[in-house]
Design a protein around this motif. Structure first.
Motif, PDB file in Angstrom:
ATOM      1  N   ILE A  29      -1.496  13.153  -8.890  1.00  7.47           N
ATOM      2  CA  ILE A  29      -1.577  14.678  -8.670  1.00  7.47           C
ATOM      3  C   ILE A  29      -1.074  15.233  -9.213  1.00  7.47           C
ATOM      4  O   ILE A  29      -0.117  15.719  -9.825  1.00  7.47           O
ATOM      5  N   ARG A  30      -1.911  16.175  -9.584  1.00  4.84           N
ATOM      6  CA  ARG A  30      -1.200  17.344 -11.641  1.00  4.84           C
ATOM      7  C   ARG A  30      -1.715  18.745 -10.544  1.00  4.84           C
ATOM      8  O   ARG A  30      -2.243  19.157 -11.027  1.00  4.84           O
TER       9      ARG A  30
ATOM     10  N   LEU B 252       3.316  20.604  -3.409  1.00  4.40           N
ATOM     11  CA  LEU B 252       3.345  19.352  -3.998  1.00  4.40           C
ATOM     12  C   LEU B 252       4.326  18.244  -3.948  1.00  4.40           C
ATOM     13  O   LEU B 252       4.300  17.491  -3.047  1.00  4.40           O
ATOM     14  N   ALA B 253       5.792  19.246  -4.423  1.00  4.72           N
ATOM     15  CA  ALA B 253       6.953  18.687  -4.041  1.00  4.72           C
ATOM     16  C   ALA B 253       7.271  18.076  -2.171  1.00  4.72           C
ATOM     17  O   ALA B 253       7.171  16.808  -1.955  1.00  4.72           O
ATOM     18  N   LYS B 254       6.676  19.052  -1.168  1.00  2.96           N
ATOM     19  CA  LYS B 254       6.905  18.958  -0.180  1.00  2.96           C
ATOM     20  C   LYS B 254       5.504  18.222   0.289  1.00  2.96           C
ATOM     21  O   LYS B 254       6.009  17.167   1.181  1.00  2.96           O
TER      22      LYS B 254
ATOM     23  N   ALA C  18     -10.421  16.165  -1.956  1.00  7.39           N
ATOM     24  CA  ALA C  18     -11.640  17.548  -2.285  1.00  7.39           C
ATOM     25  C   ALA C  18     -10.454  18.186  -3.596  1.00  7.39           C
ATOM     26  O   ALA C  18     -10.138  18.666  -3.739  1.00  7.39           O
ATOM     27  N   ALA C  19     -11.036  17.138  -4.708  1.00  5.37           N
ATOM     28  CA  ALA C  19     -10.532  17.972  -5.882  1.00  5.37           C
ATOM     29  C   ALA C  19     -11.040  18.921  -6.144  1.00  5.37           C
ATOM     30  O   ALA C  19      -9.705  20.024  -7.338  1.00  5.37           O
TER      31      ALA C  19
ATOM     32  N   VAL D 188      -7.479  19.712  -1.861  1.00  8.99           N
ATOM     33  CA  VAL D 188      -7.395  18.590  -0.401  1.00  8.99           C
ATOM     34  C   VAL D 188      -6.801  17.557  -0.440  1.00  8.99           C
ATOM     35  O   VAL D 188      -7.150  17.017  -1.346  1.00  8.99           O
ATOM     36  N   CYS D 189      -5.780  17.308  -0.139  1.00 12.61           N
ATOM     37  CA  CYS D 189      -4.740  15.829  -0.118  1.00 12.61           C
ATOM     38  C   CYS D 189      -4.668  15.869   1.041  1.00 12.61           C
ATOM     39  O   CYS D 189      -4.166  16.105   2.600  1.00 12.61           O
TER      40      CYS D 189
END
Length: 233
Positions: free
Chosen positions: A11-12, A31-33, A49-50, A56-57
């Motif tokens: 994931i970027r 993202l790190a969290k 949901a890209a 959404v992850c």
């Protein structure tokens, strides 16, 4: 563009809208969290949901998710009914015993919820007597009328005459009845002990072998007979 979900370090994006392992909304987090929480729960961070902003992850066991999805797809295919057209070939002057055998195959196909294409093959001078094939098809249709109906009326096609029979019973109904019968036999075996179960297994193996042989016989094109000789004429 690939639709494969991105997982963990693939994931970027700087931040994501995170969904917890039970479907609860965690909110928008860096993202790190999100990766840290995934490691803490020993789960995968999967982008579901890209195209959303932010993406959404969800925290999930991706291996388990793939397995459950494959099982659901397998079950759906198992219950899916495919329209199958079987074929049975006959001669206008078929022997009574052969007719009964062929009719038995047609009955079995209709009981299974399959359509049956009946082909009468003419040879030599038989081609000048199409009424023989028509009467034979009419007879067969009447003999199996409790199980099927004439979906496509008899018509001449070169040296052949063709009729299609459709089953009264839908494929899904036939499959459900077959499964119910199998379950009933299994329950009966369990109530009768190991010896009876073994005997029933042997009977089922014989039935399956015979069914496979019938399938091959019915679905394989019949070899054309040589033309009539002058003596035959």
């Amino acid at each position: 563009m690939s639709t494969e979900p991105r997982i963990n370090d693939r994931i970027r994006v700087p931040e994501v809208r995170l969904v917890g392992p039970s479907g609860e909304q965690v909110g928008i987090v860096p993202l790190a969290k999100a990766l840290e929480l995934a490691q803490e729960y020993d789960l995968d961070l999967v982008e579901v949901a890209a195209t959303a902003r932010p993406p959404v992850c969800k925290l999930m066991d991706y291996g388990k998710f793939k397995y459950e999805s494959a099982m659901k797809a397998r079950e759906a295919r198992k219950n899916q009914a495919h329209t199958v057209i079987k074929e049975m070939k006959l001669r206008p002057k078929i022997d009574p015993h052969d007719y009964d055998t062929k009719k038995g195959h047609v009955v079995r196909f209709l009981k299974q919820g399959d359509k049956v294409k009946i082909t009468i093959m003419f040879r030599g001078r038989e081609q000048s007597r199409p009424e023989l094939g028509f009467r034979l098809l009419q007879r067969l249709a009447e003999d199996v009328q409790e199980l099927g109906f004439v979906e496509s009326a008899a018509k001449q096609d070169g040296r052949n005459m063709i009729m299609v029979l459709g089953p009264h019973k839908k494929k899904t109904e036939a499959m459900a009845e077959a499964r119910a019968a199998a379950d009933a036999r299994k329950a009966e075996r369990l109530g009768r002990g190991p010896a009876a179960e073994q005997a029933d297994d042997e009977v089922e193996q014989v039935e399956e072998t015979e069914a496979a042989e019938v399938e091959t016989d019915a679905e394989t094109a019949e070899v054309e007979q040589p033309a009539e000789t002058a003596q035959d004429a």
